[in-house]
Scaffold this motif. Structure first.
Motif: not given
Ligand code: ADP
Ligand code: ADP
Length: 210
Positions: A109-124, A188-195
């Motif tokens: 579980v994660i907020s929409n704003e944090e998802v956008v931050q994560r995806l735009s900075g993802r590198r692989m 099984r819910d697990v909350k996650t955040s960029n912190n």
């Protein structure tokens, strides 16, 4: 252990699965990685799905289901697996029920704003699939894989327009799976955040799946 990892694009499924596969000693099956492997190697399947992945849409259920069915029939899946990115639609979940019985469905579980931050900075790393983030999980040397030294890439679908589309697709097609599996007592819910550091998230995941 037979588990499905659910959550919006960027929730950290791949990052958690990379640790969980060693901890639970089961293969990590990412449908996104399987499609990207086929695209890179220019297979028939790869040619068929290339433009779909680039746009952020979903590959047709029939194609995806057949690919997963074949993969989980392999001997290394005998004692379990982690499915990352599958199922993404109700018909895929119904098809999976016909193939096997699950123990857990992890819901990150994660907020929409944090998802956008994560995806735009993802590198692989294109060959190993190792995942980084320019801010939250940077490589030791900027732009290079920690082990192979290869140039890291930004996925085509991690660019702005495709991100928006993928989140819409997630909300419309994949989010209903949370209810589908909750009714079966598998969520099984697990909350996650960029912190939270990936290790902290992983500790919560182990607790939730044990
Ligand atoms: P993310 O990790 O950002 O959630 P994935 O790597 O799992 O993304 O998937 C990348 C793309 O591969 C998806 O946007 C979609 O085009 C395709 N894909 C992956 N899994 C599925 C699936 N189960 N059904 C249909 N398309 C899929
Ligand atoms: P998914 O497979 O669900 O699409 P990824 O595992 O690829 O998600 O993670 C998306 C991005 O978020 C990556 O750039 C990854 O490095 C970063 N990330 C993963 N876990 C965390 C975390 N706990 N905190 C901050 N960033 C994270």
């Amino acid at each position: 252990m037979k588990a499905v990892f659910l959550g919006p694009p960027g929730a950290g499924k791949g990052t958690v699965a990379a640790q969980a596969k060693d901890y639970f000693k089961v293969p990590h099956i990412s449908t996104g990685d399987l499609f990207r492997y086929n695209i890179k190697n220019e297979t028939e399947l790869g040619k068929q799905v290339k433009s779909i992945l680039a746009s952020g849409g979903l590959v047709p259920d029939s194609v995806t289901i057949a690919m997963v069915k074949e993969r989980i029939a392999e001997p290394d899946c005998k004692d379990g697996f982690i499915l990352d990115g599958f199922p993404r639609t109700i018909p895929q979940a119904e098809a999976l029920e016909e193939m096997t019985e699950l123990d857990h469905v992890l819901n990150l579980v994660i907020s929409n704003e944090e998802v956008v931050q994560r995806l735009s900075g993802r590198r692989m790393c294109p060959s190993t699939g190792r995942i980084y983030h320019v801010l939250f999980n940077p490589p030791k040397v900027e732009g290079k894989d920690d082990e192979t030294g290869e140039d890291l890439i930004q996925r085509d679908d991690d660019k702005e327009e495709a991100i928006k589309h993928r989140l819409e697709v997630y909300n419309a097609q994949t989010e209903p799976l949370i209810d589908f599996y909750r009714k079966k007592n598998l969520i099984r819910d697990v909350k996650t955040s960029n912190n939270m550091k990936p290790d902290e998230v992983f500790a919560c995941v182990v607790k939730a799946l044990s």
